[in-house]
Design a protein around this motif. Structure first.
Motif, short mmCIF file in Angstrom:
data_model
loop_
_atom_site.label_atom_id
_atom_site.label_comp_id
_atom_site.label_asym_id
_atom_site.label_seq_id
_atom_site.Cartn_x
_atom_site.Cartn_y
_atom_site.Cartn_z
N PHE A 1 0.84 -1.20 0.00
CA PHE A 1 0.00 0.00 0.00
C PHE A 1 0.87 1.25 0.00
CE2 PHE A 1 -2.84 2.84 2.76
CZ PHE A 1 -3.49 3.37 1.68
N LYS A 2 1.88 1.28 0.86
CA LYS A 2 2.77 2.44 0.92
C LYS A 2 3.50 2.65 -0.41
CE LYS A 2 3.72 2.50 5.88
NZ LYS A 2 4.77 2.37 6.90
N ALA A 3 3.94 1.56 -1.03
CA ALA A 3 4.65 1.67 -2.31
C ALA A 3 3.72 2.23 -3.39
CB ALA A 3 5.19 0.31 -2.73
N PHE A 4 2.46 1.79 -3.39
CA PHE A 4 1.51 2.31 -4.36
C PHE A 4 1.30 3.81 -4.17
CE2 PHE A 4 -2.79 3.66 -5.40
CZ PHE A 4 -2.86 3.31 -6.74
N VAL A 5 1.10 4.23 -2.94
CA VAL A 5 0.85 5.65 -2.67
C VAL A 5 2.10 6.47 -2.97
CG1 VAL A 5 0.29 7.33 -0.87
CG2 VAL A 5 -0.98 5.19 -1.01
N GLU A 6 3.27 5.94 -2.68
CA GLU A 6 4.51 6.65 -2.97
C GLU A 6 4.64 6.91 -4.47
OE1 GLU A 6 7.56 8.84 -1.87
OE2 GLU A 6 6.32 7.78 -0.43
N GLU A 7 4.15 5.96 -5.27
CA GLU A 7 4.25 6.10 -6.71
C GLU A 7 3.11 6.94 -7.30
OE1 GLU A 7 3.94 3.14 -10.53
OE2 GLU A 7 5.06 2.44 -8.79
N ASN A 8 1.90 6.81 -6.74
CA ASN A 8 0.72 7.41 -7.36
C ASN A 8 0.01 8.48 -6.53
OD1 ASN A 8 0.80 5.57 -9.63
ND2 ASN A 8 0.15 4.01 -8.20
N GLY A 9 0.39 8.66 -5.28
CA GLY A 9 -0.37 9.54 -4.39
C GLY A 9 0.06 10.99 -4.43
N THR A 10 -0.78 11.81 -3.83
CA THR A 10 -0.45 13.23 -3.68
C THR A 10 0.49 13.39 -2.48
OG1 THR A 10 -2.30 13.67 -2.19
CG2 THR A 10 -2.72 13.87 -4.56
N ALA A 11 1.00 14.59 -2.29
CA ALA A 11 1.91 14.84 -1.17
C ALA A 11 1.19 14.64 0.16
CB ALA A 11 2.47 16.26 -1.26
N GLN A 12 -0.06 15.06 0.25
CA GLN A 12 -0.83 14.88 1.49
C GLN A 12 -1.10 13.40 1.76
OE1 GLN A 12 -1.82 16.96 -1.00
NE2 GLN A 12 -1.55 18.99 -0.10
N GLU A 13 -1.42 12.64 0.71
CA GLU A 13 -1.64 11.21 0.88
C GLU A 13 -0.37 10.50 1.31
OE1 GLU A 13 -5.30 10.32 -2.26
OE2 GLU A 13 -3.23 10.17 -2.96
N LYS A 14 0.75 10.88 0.72
CA LYS A 14 2.04 10.28 1.09
C LYS A 14 2.34 10.52 2.57
CE LYS A 14 3.98 10.66 -3.53
NZ LYS A 14 4.96 11.31 -4.39
N GLU A 15 2.09 11.74 3.04
CA GLU A 15 2.32 12.07 4.45
C GLU A 15 1.40 11.25 5.35
OE1 GLU A 15 3.23 13.38 8.12
OE2 GLU A 15 4.42 13.62 6.32
N ALA A 16 0.14 11.14 4.99
CA ALA A 16 -0.82 10.40 5.81
C ALA A 16 -0.49 8.91 5.83
CB ALA A 16 -2.24 10.61 5.28
N VAL A 17 -0.14 8.36 4.69
CA VAL A 17 0.14 6.92 4.59
C VAL A 17 1.46 6.56 5.26
CG1 VAL A 17 0.58 5.06 2.93
CG2 VAL A 17 -1.35 6.58 2.59
N SER A 18 2.33 7.52 5.48
CA SER A 18 3.58 7.23 6.18
C SER A 18 3.31 6.78 7.62
CB SER A 18 4.51 8.44 6.16
OG SER A 18 3.99 9.48 6.97
N HIS A 19 2.13 7.05 8.13
CA HIS A 19 1.76 6.65 9.50
C HIS A 19 1.12 5.27 9.56
CE1 HIS A 19 2.62 10.53 11.39
NE2 HIS A 19 2.24 11.06 10.25
N VAL A 20 0.92 4.62 8.42
CA VAL A 20 0.30 3.29 8.38
C VAL A 20 1.29 2.26 8.93
CG1 VAL A 20 -0.58 1.46 6.86
CG2 VAL A 20 -1.27 3.84 6.50
N THR A 21 0.80 1.42 9.85
CA THR A 21 1.65 0.37 10.43
C THR A 21 1.25 -1.02 9.98
OG1 THR A 21 0.26 0.27 12.40
CG2 THR A 21 2.17 1.74 12.48
N LYS A 22 -0.03 -1.21 9.64
CA LYS A 22 -0.51 -2.54 9.29
C LYS A 22 -1.77 -2.43 8.43
CE LYS A 22 -1.88 -6.83 11.63
NZ LYS A 22 -2.11 -7.42 12.95
N VAL A 23 -1.90 -3.34 7.46
CA VAL A 23 -3.10 -3.43 6.62
C VAL A 23 -3.55 -4.88 6.64
CG1 VAL A 23 -4.05 -3.17 4.30
CG2 VAL A 23 -2.37 -1.54 5.13
#
Length: 168
Positions: A82-104
C-alpha cells in the motif's frame, strides 16, 4: 402425488438449488481451483511433464519463475504494498498520511460481495485526535489502490480506536 410428497420434493429441490448457487459463488473469486487442477495434471501420468522433454523443461522453468515472483510479492506485507503504491501514485498529502500506516489487513482477498479492509496507524487520540483528517486521506488512497463492488476500509489509531472509514 400427495401433498406431503409435493412439499418434500419442493424442499429437496430448494436445497439442491441453494447448494449449486453457493458452490458456484466460490469458483469465481480468486481462481485457486485452476491452480490446483493444473498442478494435479502435472502429477498424473501422461500429463504435461510427460508430453516432451524440451516442452516440459521450458514449462517448468517458466512455472518456477512465476512461483518465485508470487512468493516475493507475498513476502512484502500489505502495508508495504500500500505504501509503495501511494509513494508512486499519491499526492503529497496522501504520502504524508500513509507514512503513518503500520498494518493493513484484508486487502489481499476480495469477493466483491462484502469486502472489508482494516488499516492501522500510529496516530493517537481516537476520533477526537489528530488522525481523523489523515484517516480520510488514507481511506481515499486505499480506494485508489484497491477496487471493489462493495468494499469498506476502516482506519484505526495505535490503540485500535476508530479514526475513519471509506468505500473502495
Amino acid at each position: 402425488m400427495g401433498m406431503k410428497t409435493k412439499i418434500a420434493l419442493g424442499a429437496v429441490v430448494g436445497i439442491v438449488v441453494i447448494g449449486a448457487v453457493s458452490a458456484n459463488a466460490g469458483d469465481s473469486d480468486t481462481g485457486t481451483a485452476d491452480k490446483g487442477t493444473s498442478a494435479s495434471a502435472d502429477r498424473q501420468p501422461g500429463g504435461a511433464k510427460d508430453a516432451g522433454a524440451g516442452a516440459g523443461a521450458d514449462a517448468g522453468e517458466g512455472k518456477e519463475k512465476a512461483e518465485k515472483a508470487e512468493k516475493a510479492e507475498k513476502k512484502v506485507s500489505q502495508a508495504e504494498q500500500f505504501k509503495a503504491f501511494v509513494e508512486e501514485n499519491g499526492t503529497a498529502q496522501e504520502k504524508e498520511a500513509v507514512s503513518h500506516v503500520t498494518k493493513v489487513q484484508g486487502a489481499d482477498e476480495q469477493n466483491d460481495i462484502l469486502d472489508t479492509a482494516d488499516v492501522y496507524t500510529d496516530f493517537t487520540g481516537g476520533i477526537m485526535g489528530e488522525g481523523t483528517g489523515p484517516a480520510k486521506l488514507i481511506a481515499s488512497a486505499f480506494a485508489d489502490w484497491k477496487q471493489s463492488e462493495n468494499g469498506l476500509v476502516t482506519v484505526y489509531d495505535a490503540d485500535g480506536e476508530l479514526l475513519g472509514n471509506g468505500q473502495f
